[in-house]
Structures are given as C-alpha cells and as structure tokens.
Design a protein around this motif. Structure first.
Motif, PDB file in Angstrom:
ATOM      1  N   THR A  26       0.862  -1.275   0.037  1.00  0.00           N
ATOM      2  CA  THR A  26      -0.019  -0.186   0.031  1.00  0.00           C
ATOM      3  C   THR A  26       0.752   1.273   0.050  1.00  0.00           C
ATOM      4  O   THR A  26       0.819   2.190  -0.683  1.00  0.00           O
ATOM      5  CB  THR A  26      -1.019   0.181   1.154  1.00  0.00           C
ATOM      6  N   LEU A  27       1.765   1.066   0.958  1.00  0.00           N
ATOM      7  CA  LEU A  27       2.893   2.500   0.834  1.00  0.00           C
ATOM      8  C   LEU A  27       3.669   2.602  -0.319  1.00  0.00           C
ATOM      9  O   LEU A  27       3.954   3.695  -0.871  1.00  0.00           O
ATOM     10  CB  LEU A  27       3.685   2.184   2.037  1.00  0.00           C
ATOM     11  N   ASP A  28       4.030   1.440  -0.934  1.00  0.00           N
ATOM     12  CA  ASP A  28       4.640   1.496  -2.216  1.00  0.00           C
ATOM     13  C   ASP A  28       3.810   2.092  -3.545  1.00  0.00           C
ATOM     14  O   ASP A  28       4.372   2.759  -4.264  1.00  0.00           O
ATOM     15  CB  ASP A  28       4.985  -0.171  -2.722  1.00  0.00           C
ATOM     16  N   ALA A  29       2.523   1.800  -3.377  1.00  0.00           N
ATOM     17  CA  ALA A  29       1.719   2.398  -4.111  1.00  0.00           C
ATOM     18  C   ALA A  29       1.206   3.748  -4.055  1.00  0.00           C
ATOM     19  O   ALA A  29       0.645   4.705  -4.891  1.00  0.00           O
ATOM     20  CB  ALA A  29       0.410   1.515  -4.451  1.00  0.00           C
ATOM     21  N   ALA A  30       1.328   4.379  -2.858  1.00  0.00           N
ATOM     22  CA  ALA A  30       1.144   5.788  -2.418  1.00  0.00           C
ATOM     23  C   ALA A  30       1.746   6.765  -3.013  1.00  0.00           C
ATOM     24  O   ALA A  30       3.129   6.450  -3.618  1.00  0.00           O
ATOM     25  CB  ALA A  30       1.292   5.891  -0.941  1.00  0.00           C
ATOM     26  N   ASP A  31       1.310   8.067  -3.069  1.00  0.00           N
ATOM     27  CA  ASP A  31       2.054   9.276  -3.805  1.00  0.00           C
ATOM     28  C   ASP A  31       3.361   9.430  -2.595  1.00  0.00           C
ATOM     29  O   ASP A  31       3.220   9.071  -1.629  1.00  0.00           O
ATOM     30  CB  ASP A  31       1.515  10.240  -4.114  1.00  0.00           C
ATOM     31  N   PRO A  32       4.442  10.158  -3.257  1.00  0.00           N
ATOM     32  CA  PRO A  32       5.549  10.357  -2.411  1.00  0.00           C
ATOM     33  C   PRO A  32       5.250  11.290  -1.362  1.00  0.00           C
ATOM     34  O   PRO A  32       5.892  10.963  -0.014  1.00  0.00           O
ATOM     35  CB  PRO A  32       6.521  11.131  -3.341  1.00  0.00           C
ATOM     36  N   GLU A  33       4.339  12.313  -1.271  1.00  0.00           N
ATOM     37  CA  GLU A  33       3.997  12.912   0.011  1.00  0.00           C
ATOM     38  C   GLU A  33       3.437  12.154   1.031  1.00  0.00           C
ATOM     39  O   GLU A  33       3.617  12.143   2.041  1.00  0.00           O
ATOM     40  CB  GLU A  33       2.987  13.972  -0.646  1.00  0.00           C
ATOM     41  N   LEU A  34       2.580  11.024   0.728  1.00  0.00           N
ATOM     42  CA  LEU A  34       1.951  10.102   1.808  1.00  0.00           C
ATOM     43  C   LEU A  34       3.205   9.152   2.293  1.00  0.00           C
ATOM     44  O   LEU A  34       3.154   8.965   3.504  1.00  0.00           O
ATOM     45  CB  LEU A  34       1.075   9.369   1.304  1.00  0.00           C
ATOM     46  N   GLN A  35       4.045   8.971   1.599  1.00  0.00           N
ATOM     47  CA  GLN A  35       5.135   8.037   1.956  1.00  0.00           C
ATOM     48  C   GLN A  35       5.959   8.584   2.996  1.00  0.00           C
ATOM     49  O   GLN A  35       6.400   8.056   3.919  1.00  0.00           O
ATOM     50  CB  GLN A  35       6.124   7.411   0.763  1.00  0.00           C
ATOM     51  N   ARG A  36       6.246  10.288   2.425  1.00  0.00           N
ATOM     52  CA  ARG A  36       7.211  10.873   3.476  1.00  0.00           C
ATOM     53  C   ARG A  36       6.577  10.991   4.973  1.00  0.00           C
ATOM     54  O   ARG A  36       6.969  11.059   5.928  1.00  0.00           O
ATOM     55  CB  ARG A  36       7.407  12.325   2.925  1.00  0.00           C
TER      56      ARG A  36
END
Length: 58
Positions: A26-36
């Motif tokens: 799920t985190l891999d598919a998320a946009d970079p802002e959400l990952q950060r």
C-alpha cells in the motif's frame, strides 16, 4: 513483485514484508507525499520522571 523504488529502499523492508506485506505494498503504491508523512511520524513524548522508558514502570 516489489517496485524498483521499494527495492531501492534502505532498511529492513524484507522484515516489514514478513510482518505486514499489505502495508508495504500500500505504501509502495502511495504518492511520495504520503510516503514521507508515514515515514516521519510525530515524535514520542519524553518519558515521565521516575519511569523506565523501556517498561513504563519505575
């Protein structure tokens, strides 16, 4: 199959995959802002005086 970005991550990705593969993907598919945002959680408050930070008892 992990993405190139996931394979490039330093750290214990394989350990986290074994613990919660759905979360990793799920985190891999998320946009970079959400990952950060997820990778930089709010700091924990300092332990209260007289308490052990490991067990919570003094």
């Amino acid at each position: 199959m992990p993405s190139e970005a996931l394979r490039a991550v330093r750290g214990n990705v394989r350990g986290l995959l074994a613990f919660d593969a759905d979360l990793v993907h799920t985190l891999d598919a998320a946009d970079p802002e959400l990952q950060r945002a997820y990778s930089n959680p709010l700091p924990l408050p300092p332990p209260r005086p007289g308490r052990s930070p490991r067990t919570g008892s003094g």
